[in-house]
Scaffold this active site. Sequence first.
Site, PDB file in Angstrom:
ATOM      1  N   ASP A  82      50.653 -66.084 -42.674  1.00 35.84           N
ATOM      2  CA  ASP A  82      51.127 -65.708 -41.347  1.00 35.84           C
ATOM      3  C   ASP A  82      52.613 -65.331 -41.410  1.00 35.84           C
ATOM      4  O   ASP A  82      53.411 -66.011 -42.075  1.00 35.84           O
ATOM      5  CB  ASP A  82      50.927 -66.902 -40.402  1.00 35.84           C
ATOM      6  CG  ASP A  82      51.238 -66.603 -38.954  1.00 35.84           C
ATOM      7  OD1 ASP A  82      51.097 -65.432 -38.553  1.00 35.84           O
ATOM      8  OD2 ASP A  82      51.619 -67.550 -38.236  1.00 35.84           O
ATOM      9  N   ASP A 104      55.081 -58.789 -41.699  1.00 36.90           N
ATOM     10  CA  ASP A 104      55.827 -58.780 -40.448  1.00 36.90           C
ATOM     11  C   ASP A 104      57.159 -58.068 -40.648  1.00 36.90           C
ATOM     12  O   ASP A 104      58.163 -58.669 -41.002  1.00 36.90           O
ATOM     13  CB  ASP A 104      56.058 -60.196 -39.935  1.00 36.90           C
ATOM     14  CG  ASP A 104      56.712 -60.212 -38.553  1.00 36.90           C
ATOM     15  OD1 ASP A 104      57.008 -59.115 -38.032  1.00 36.90           O
ATOM     16  OD2 ASP A 104      56.920 -61.306 -38.007  1.00 36.90           O
ATOM     17  N   GLU A 134      52.414 -56.160 -37.581  1.00 38.32           N
ATOM     18  CA  GLU A 134      52.842 -56.357 -36.197  1.00 38.32           C
ATOM     19  C   GLU A 134      53.686 -55.190 -35.729  1.00 38.32           C
ATOM     20  O   GLU A 134      54.528 -54.674 -36.467  1.00 38.32           O
ATOM     21  CB  GLU A 134      53.629 -57.660 -36.061  1.00 38.32           C
ATOM     22  CG  GLU A 134      54.056 -57.971 -34.640  1.00 38.32           C
ATOM     23  CD  GLU A 134      54.647 -59.367 -34.484  1.00 38.32           C
ATOM     24  OE1 GLU A 134      55.628 -59.513 -33.745  1.00 38.32           O
ATOM     25  OE2 GLU A 134      54.112 -60.317 -35.114  1.00 38.32           O
ATOM     26  N   HIS A 182      56.234 -66.731 -28.520  1.00 38.87           N
ATOM     27  CA  HIS A 182      56.104 -67.840 -29.469  1.00 38.87           C
ATOM     28  C   HIS A 182      56.645 -69.122 -28.845  1.00 38.87           C
ATOM     29  O   HIS A 182      57.636 -69.103 -28.111  1.00 38.87           O
ATOM     30  CB  HIS A 182      56.876 -67.533 -30.756  1.00 38.87           C
ATOM     31  CG  HIS A 182      56.200 -66.537 -31.638  1.00 38.87           C
ATOM     32  ND1 HIS A 182      54.961 -66.758 -32.201  1.00 38.87           N
ATOM     33  CD2 HIS A 182      56.589 -65.323 -32.079  1.00 38.87           C
ATOM     34  CE1 HIS A 182      54.625 -65.721 -32.943  1.00 38.87           C
ATOM     35  NE2 HIS A 182      55.586 -64.830 -32.880  1.00 38.87           N
ATOM     36  N   GLY A 212      49.827 -67.630 -28.879  1.00 39.36           N
ATOM     37  CA  GLY A 212      48.610 -67.979 -28.155  1.00 39.36           C
ATOM     38  C   GLY A 212      48.537 -69.415 -27.685  1.00 39.36           C
ATOM     39  O   GLY A 212      47.464 -69.884 -27.320  1.00 39.36           O
ATOM     40  N   ASN A 232      46.285 -66.488 -32.437  1.00 43.07           N
ATOM     41  CA  ASN A 232      47.107 -67.455 -33.162  1.00 43.07           C
ATOM     42  C   ASN A 232      47.461 -68.614 -32.232  1.00 43.07           C
ATOM     43  O   ASN A 232      48.039 -68.407 -31.160  1.00 43.07           O
ATOM     44  CB  ASN A 232      48.387 -66.795 -33.662  1.00 43.07           C
ATOM     45  CG  ASN A 232      48.162 -65.915 -34.860  1.00 43.07           C
ATOM     46  OD1 ASN A 232      47.051 -65.433 -35.092  1.00 43.07           O
ATOM     47  ND2 ASN A 232      49.202 -65.672 -35.632  1.00 43.07           N
TER      48      ASN A 232
END
Length: 285
Positions: A82, A104, A134, A182, A212, A232
């Site tokens: 991630d 990312d 992303e 986040h 999420g 996520n």
Amino acid sequence: MTLVNLATVLSKAKEGKYAVGAFNATDLNTARGIVEAAEQEKSPIILQFAESHSKYISLEQAANMYLDLATRACVPICVHLDHGENFNTIIRAIKLGFTSVMVDASLKPFEENIQNTKEIVKIAQSLGISVEAELGVMNAEDGSGSLDYNTMDDTYTSVQEAKEFVQKTKIDALAIAFGTVHGLYKKEPNLNYERIKAIQNCTDMPLVMHGGSGLSNEEYQQSVANGITKINYYSTMSFEVTNGLRNYLNSNSDAFLFDVDAKTIELVKNNIAEKIQIFGSSNKA
């Protein structure tokens, strides 16, 4: 069941109109709780290790534990890196056996994001490893109250850029910005479902929700209905499990460390199982 890549689980989720939960872990007990929840719910899952969590556990330690759990599980599990920001970290994850990696480069200029992503796609996909990238800016909640959830439109993923990005990079999944943040929400989020739908319509791509944690059941389900296939989820689980452990220790002064281990697994399992049900992936293994 077998260890799978991200493209495998998300293609099925996209077709079945549900989302697969992507759950971070920084220790074995959390990872065990996540996998036990998946097995109980007969659900595919994505077991994630974030590059930023390297201060808690090394990439190599995470790979050894999470890949072992995944290969022994009776449900499909993707082991995913991630928020991979550094090329060397992503390559290490690929060599260690991760079945999916995230590039990312979202804070870099658009063309540089494309080039960095294409470089990893060329390497990873030749080995059967999926790539998530992303586009757009994911804001982070620092708890100061300064983040205005209603004025983040300029950081949302552009529909036209998303189309170009997917065409040029050939990624397997795209993380988009549409109003989530986040961390733990301090106010009511303002999600742009139409942006999800528009990006889905022009890319036909599995779309990913970052940030999420802490949404309502309806917000999760509306996001899925409009095209989100990977969610996520970490911060809320981490916070709620910690509170559960605090209550347990306050009520059990004679508890040993192994009791805490067992309680951690139980609390994580219950928390994750509930989210799996909400995301719609129960009985989809």
